[in-house]
Motif scaffolding. Structure first.
Motif, PDB file in Angstrom:
ATOM      1  N   UNK A   1      63.782  32.488  41.051  1.00 55.11           N
ATOM      2  CA  UNK A   1      63.168  33.504  41.923  1.00 55.11           C
ATOM      3  C   UNK A   1      64.238  34.621  42.768  1.00 55.11           C
ATOM      4  N   UNK A   2      65.507  33.842  43.240  1.00 51.35           N
ATOM      5  CA  UNK A   2      66.202  34.080  44.035  1.00 51.35           C
ATOM      6  C   UNK A   2      67.302  35.651  43.420  1.00 51.35           C
ATOM      7  N   UNK A   3      67.376  34.960  42.359  1.00 46.55           N
ATOM      8  CA  UNK A   3      68.739  36.001  41.458  1.00 46.55           C
ATOM      9  C   UNK A   3      67.633  36.832  41.585  1.00 46.55           C
ATOM     10  N   UNK A   4      66.263  37.051  40.597  1.00 45.96           N
ATOM     11  CA  UNK A   4      65.604  38.314  40.637  1.00 45.96           C
ATOM     12  C   UNK A   4      65.729  38.712  41.126  1.00 45.96           C
ATOM     13  N   UNK A   5      64.682  37.938  42.247  1.00 46.62           N
ATOM     14  CA  UNK A   5      64.197  39.434  43.713  1.00 46.62           C
ATOM     15  C   UNK A   5      65.566  39.886  44.126  1.00 46.62           C
ATOM     16  N   UNK A   6      67.000  39.325  44.089  1.00 50.58           N
ATOM     17  CA  UNK A   6      67.837  40.268  44.956  1.00 50.58           C
ATOM     18  C   UNK A   6      68.327  41.427  43.935  1.00 50.58           C
ATOM     19  N   UNK A   7      68.238  40.538  42.974  1.00 54.17           N
ATOM     20  CA  UNK A   7      68.260  42.471  41.889  1.00 54.17           C
ATOM     21  C   UNK A   7      67.467  43.095  41.530  1.00 54.17           C
TER      22      UNK A   7
ATOM     23  N   UNK B   1      55.854  48.206  46.415  1.00 56.38           N
ATOM     24  CA  UNK B   1      55.606  46.918  45.753  1.00 56.38           C
ATOM     25  C   UNK B   1      57.252  46.068  44.990  1.00 56.38           C
ATOM     26  N   UNK B   2      57.666  46.383  45.707  1.00 54.20           N
ATOM     27  CA  UNK B   2      59.382  46.000  45.537  1.00 54.20           C
ATOM     28  C   UNK B   2      59.707  45.299  47.129  1.00 54.20           C
ATOM     29  N   UNK B   3      59.231  45.807  48.148  1.00 60.19           N
ATOM     30  CA  UNK B   3      59.194  45.416  49.452  1.00 60.19           C
ATOM     31  C   UNK B   3      57.960  44.257  49.265  1.00 60.19           C
ATOM     32  N   UNK B   4      57.168  43.771  48.577  1.00 58.73           N
ATOM     33  CA  UNK B   4      56.387  43.127  48.416  1.00 58.73           C
ATOM     34  C   UNK B   4      56.912  41.493  48.122  1.00 58.73           C
ATOM     35  N   UNK B   5      57.375  41.819  46.886  1.00 61.97           N
ATOM     36  CA  UNK B   5      57.709  40.667  46.004  1.00 61.97           C
ATOM     37  C   UNK B   5      59.172  40.266  46.551  1.00 61.97           C
ATOM     38  N   UNK B   6      59.992  41.256  47.455  1.00 60.69           N
ATOM     39  CA  UNK B   6      61.030  40.788  48.089  1.00 60.69           C
ATOM     40  C   UNK B   6      60.899  39.201  49.267  1.00 60.69           C
ATOM     41  N   UNK B   7      60.058  40.032  49.992  1.00 62.73           N
ATOM     42  CA  UNK B   7      59.528  39.089  51.448  1.00 62.73           C
ATOM     43  C   UNK B   7      58.611  37.941  50.859  1.00 62.73           C
ATOM     44  N   UNK B   8      57.978  37.229  49.534  1.00 63.56           N
ATOM     45  CA  UNK B   8      57.731  36.342  49.641  1.00 63.56           C
ATOM     46  C   UNK B   8      58.677  35.273  49.358  1.00 63.56           C
ATOM     47  N   UNK B   9      58.106  34.027  49.671  1.00 64.98           N
ATOM     48  CA  UNK B   9      59.159  33.021  49.981  1.00 64.98           C
ATOM     49  C   UNK B   9      59.233  32.585  48.352  1.00 64.98           C
ATOM     50  N   UNK B  10      60.794  31.948  48.654  1.00 66.95           N
ATOM     51  CA  UNK B  10      61.151  32.037  47.449  1.00 66.95           C
ATOM     52  C   UNK B  10      61.055  30.888  45.691  1.00 66.95           C
ATOM     53  N   UNK B  11      59.971  29.776  46.764  1.00 62.83           N
ATOM     54  CA  UNK B  11      59.675  29.012  45.973  1.00 62.83           C
ATOM     55  C   UNK B  11      58.230  29.393  45.170  1.00 62.83           C
ATOM     56  N   UNK B  12      57.840  30.665  45.736  1.00 58.88           N
ATOM     57  CA  UNK B  12      56.535  31.493  45.295  1.00 58.88           C
ATOM     58  C   UNK B  12      56.783  32.330  44.176  1.00 58.88           C
TER      59      UNK B  12
END
Length: 80
Positions: free
Chosen positions: A45-51, A69-80
């Protein structure tokens, strides 16, 4: 957004079965999912959201995504 009404609490499975049973169920769930898999998911999750956060507007348009959409996804906790 939900508030803490009695209706909301009664719909919560943990509230219906009791706290100690809920804790036991949570522990059983943790035993079913090995920690290695959880850590692997967090890293993915961390890698894909970073990219995803590094894509420009043209690339986002190609994917059919918006900056929101990107902002919403990037703000999620990494475990979700």
């Amino acid at each position: 957004m939900r508030n803490g009404t009695s209706e909301t609490l009664s719909n919560n499975p943990c509230h219906q079965i009791g706290i100690s049973q809920c804790c036991k169920a949570t522990l059983e769930n943790l035993k079913e999912k090995p920690w290695k898999a959880i850590i692997k998911k967090i890293a993915h999750n961390w890698r894909t959201r970073n990219r995803l956060s590094r894509l420009n507007d043209a690339q986002l348009k190609d994917l059919g995504l918006t900056a929101a959409d990107v902002d919403h996804e990037v703000r999620k906790p990494v475990w979700k």
